[in-house]
Scaffold this active site. Structure first.
Site, PDB file in Angstrom:
ATOM      1  N   HIS A  33      28.380  33.238  43.908  1.00 43.14           N
ATOM      2  CA  HIS A  33      29.586  32.550  44.367  1.00 43.14           C
ATOM      3  C   HIS A  33      29.312  31.482  45.427  1.00 43.14           C
ATOM      4  O   HIS A  33      30.227  30.780  45.840  1.00 43.14           O
ATOM      5  CB  HIS A  33      30.598  33.553  44.935  1.00 43.14           C
ATOM      6  CG  HIS A  33      30.194  34.145  46.247  1.00 43.14           C
ATOM      7  ND1 HIS A  33      29.313  35.180  46.337  1.00 43.14           N
ATOM      8  CD2 HIS A  33      30.518  33.827  47.521  1.00 43.14           C
ATOM      9  CE1 HIS A  33      29.121  35.487  47.609  1.00 43.14           C
ATOM     10  NE2 HIS A  33      29.829  34.675  48.356  1.00 43.14           N
TER      11      HIS A  33
HETATM   12  C1  UD1 Z   1      33.941  33.987  51.512  1.00 37.59           C
HETATM   13  C2  UD1 Z   1      32.946  33.835  52.656  1.00 37.59           C
HETATM   14  C3  UD1 Z   1      31.556  34.221  52.179  1.00 37.59           C
HETATM   15  C4  UD1 Z   1      31.539  35.564  51.509  1.00 37.59           C
HETATM   16  C5  UD1 Z   1      32.578  35.577  50.396  1.00 37.59           C
HETATM   17  C6  UD1 Z   1      32.646  36.891  49.658  1.00 37.59           C
HETATM   18  C7  UD1 Z   1      33.366  31.991  54.246  1.00 37.59           C
HETATM   19  C8  UD1 Z   1      32.939  30.643  54.651  1.00 37.59           C
HETATM   20  N1  UD1 Z   1      32.859  32.445  53.101  1.00 37.59           N
HETATM   21  O1  UD1 Z   1      33.594  33.034  50.527  1.00 37.59           O
HETATM   22  O2  UD1 Z   1      30.692  34.251  53.291  1.00 37.59           O
HETATM   23  O3  UD1 Z   1      30.269  35.815  50.978  1.00 37.59           O
HETATM   24  O4  UD1 Z   1      33.848  35.303  50.987  1.00 37.59           O
HETATM   25  O5  UD1 Z   1      33.564  36.846  48.623  1.00 37.59           O
HETATM   26  O6  UD1 Z   1      34.145  32.599  54.952  1.00 37.59           O
HETATM   27  N2  UD1 Z   1      39.909  32.995  46.098  1.00 37.59           N
HETATM   28  C9  UD1 Z   1      40.747  33.707  45.288  1.00 37.59           C
HETATM   29  N3  UD1 Z   1      41.263  34.876  45.765  1.00 37.59           N
HETATM   30  C10 UD1 Z   1      40.979  35.367  46.990  1.00 37.59           C
HETATM   31  C11 UD1 Z   1      40.110  34.619  47.812  1.00 37.59           C
HETATM   32  C12 UD1 Z   1      39.567  33.454  47.347  1.00 37.59           C
HETATM   33  O7  UD1 Z   1      41.046  33.305  44.181  1.00 37.59           O
HETATM   34  O8  UD1 Z   1      41.472  36.453  47.343  1.00 37.59           O
HETATM   35  C13 UD1 Z   1      39.326  31.733  45.588  1.00 37.59           C
HETATM   36  C14 UD1 Z   1      40.142  30.526  45.976  1.00 37.59           C
HETATM   37  O9  UD1 Z   1      40.039  29.606  44.955  1.00 37.59           O
HETATM   38  C15 UD1 Z   1      39.425  30.023  47.198  1.00 37.59           C
HETATM   39  C16 UD1 Z   1      37.976  30.328  46.843  1.00 37.59           C
HETATM   40  O10 UD1 Z   1      38.028  31.568  46.135  1.00 37.59           O
HETATM   41  O11 UD1 Z   1      39.660  28.691  47.465  1.00 37.59           O
HETATM   42  C17 UD1 Z   1      37.070  30.463  48.028  1.00 37.59           C
HETATM   43  O12 UD1 Z   1      37.588  31.438  48.943  1.00 37.59           O
HETATM   44  P1  UD1 Z   1      37.105  31.426  50.479  1.00 37.59           P
HETATM   45  O13 UD1 Z   1      37.711  32.538  51.219  1.00 37.59           O
HETATM   46  O14 UD1 Z   1      37.266  30.054  51.032  1.00 37.59           O
HETATM   47  O15 UD1 Z   1      35.542  31.637  50.382  1.00 37.59           O
HETATM   48  P2  UD1 Z   1      34.657  32.576  49.438  1.00 37.59           P
HETATM   49  O16 UD1 Z   1      33.923  31.715  48.478  1.00 37.59           O
HETATM   50  O17 UD1 Z   1      35.413  33.736  48.909  1.00 37.59           O
END
Ligand code: UD1
Length: 365
Positions: free
Chosen positions: A206
């Site tokens: 991811h």
């Molecule tokens: C975050 C953490 C990362 C961790 C990961 C585990 C940061 C910078 N990154 O990354 O260190 O390894 O979590 O999963 O804090 N989304 C969903 N549903 C959710 C959450 C996210 O669909 O419940 C999707 C959305 O499109 C969102 C994208 O995932 O924009 C990224 O989510 P985000 O929380 O920004 O970062 P992660 O890639 O999940």
């Protein structure tokens, strides 16, 4: 002592669960509140972990959701500042390296509230990784730095941090793993998926550096497709990874062609089901930070699809190898494991299931 414990994203939950449990042993000394920033909000990325880990429902949910880094960080800071002003905690505890970790640290410190960081001092030295920025900002501000290994303590000292702030407590994530290992072993998921113990690889992916660039993601997908001809690959896919794969037209390469080989996509799994798959896997391929540690604790061979790691102890002592994201290197590392020659591995000091106890004992004293 009034403490606010912070969680925000999936890898925080298994780190905070044992700390809360240890705090509950001191009801007359510690009053604690759980704040969920809402960085992760999908049922499968958040609630499933509360259920599996028996965590209390958050006392306060900031419900910030997704956004750019600046938007997400800013929303957490605005919402958490109100909580701090209302609750007036003596201490805020943050875990890991996600945006929620950094945002809550900055907010509390600017209000003069003490902050403790659990999992401090990990460094990849790669500023292109957002978590590295989160770790640096968090550690420089925190009053107490609980570390998972000696190398993390050395990193902090080298940055000029006062040795009195550093406490080598061990790895809280391994507390949770040890507690749930027997329960996870009794699940029947591998039977349901018609897999054999040690007969498949488990994959997670991811990181923006792997999935946000079409050419890079395509190269990885091709390597995985090729490896999938040797053994089934189980891939519980992160929502952002699925979104990117669809956008880049990579779903065909990533979908299984038949049930005995290929890549099998699953929705994100809960903690117990994922642990069950991890402990029975022949190998794990990942770009996660936490999985490098969990596989080391379990002695399961791990191939990390990154150029570096903030967790070098998993390579020096544990079962992890860093291979980057080039197709031939991924295949070569997997072949080494399939040929029955995984590297020798030991479990690091204080990854013993008692880290949260040590942290809370220290706080109480
Ligand atoms: C975050 C953490 C990362 C961790 C990961 C585990 C940061 C910078 N990154 O990354 O260190 O390894 O979590 O999963 O804090 N989304 C969903 N549903 C959710 C959450 C996210 O669909 O419940 C999707 C959305 O499109 C969102 C994208 O995932 O924009 C990224 O989510 P985000 O929380 O920004 O970062 P992660 O890639 O999940």
């Amino acid at each position: 002592m009034k403490i606010i414990n912070i969680v925000g994203a999936r890898p925080n939950f298994m780190k905070m669960a044992p700390i809360i449990e240890a705090m509950n042993q001191h009801p007359s000394t510690i009053q604690h509140l759980l704040v969920h920033t809402g960085q992760h909000y999908d049922e499968k990325m958040s609630q499933a972990f509360f259920d599996d880990l028996g965590m209390p429902k958050p006392d306060i949910d900031l419900e910030v959701g997704s956004g750019s880094h600046a938007e997400q960080t800013a929303r957490i800071m605005i919402a958490f500042e109100k909580v701090c002003l209302q609750e007036k905690p003596d201490l805020v505890i943050v875990v890991g390296d996600v945006n929620s970790t950094m945002a809550c640290t900055i907010t509390a410190k600017k209000l003069g509230i003490k902050v403790a960081h659990v999992e401090a001092g990990l460094r990849s030295r790669d500023m292109a990784i957002p978590e590295e920025i989160n770790r640096l900002c968090t550690d420089v501000l925190c009053d107490v730095l609980f570390t998972t290994d000696k190398g993390a303590g050395e990193n902090l000292l080298a940055e000029g941090i006062d040795a009195n702030k550093i406490v080598f407590a061990g790895n809280v994530m391994i507390d949770t793993l040890k507690k749930h290992q027997d329960l996870a072993a009794r699940l029947s998921l591998i039977d349901q998926l018609e897999l054999k113990p040690q007969g498949y690889a488990l994959l997670t992916l991811h990181r923006p550096s792997n999935v946000d660039e079409p050419a890079v993601f395509k190269g990885i997908a091709q390597a995985l497709h090729q490896l999938g001809e040797r053994l089934p690959i189980i891939f519980p896919i992160h929502p952002r990874t699925r979104k990117m794969a669809e956008q880049f037209g990579l779903m065909d390469i990533l979908q299984a062609k038949d049930s005995s080989s290929g890549i099998h996509l699953l929705e994100p799994l809960g903690y117990l089901q994922f642990l069950h798959l991890m402990m029975n896997a022949r190998m794990v391929l990942t770009d996660s930070g936490g999985l490098q540690e969990e596989t080391t604790a379990l002695g399961v061979p791990c191939i990390t699809l990154r150029e570096n790691t903030e967790r070098p102890i998993t390579c020096e002592e544990g079962s992890n190898v860093i291979v980057g994201n080039k197709k031939e290197n991924i295949i070569a590392a997997a072949e080494t494991i399939l040929s029955g020659q995984p590297k020798a591995a030991t479990v690091p000091e204080k990854w013993d299931g008692k880290a949260a106890q040590r942290i809370v004992d220290w706080l109480v004293e």
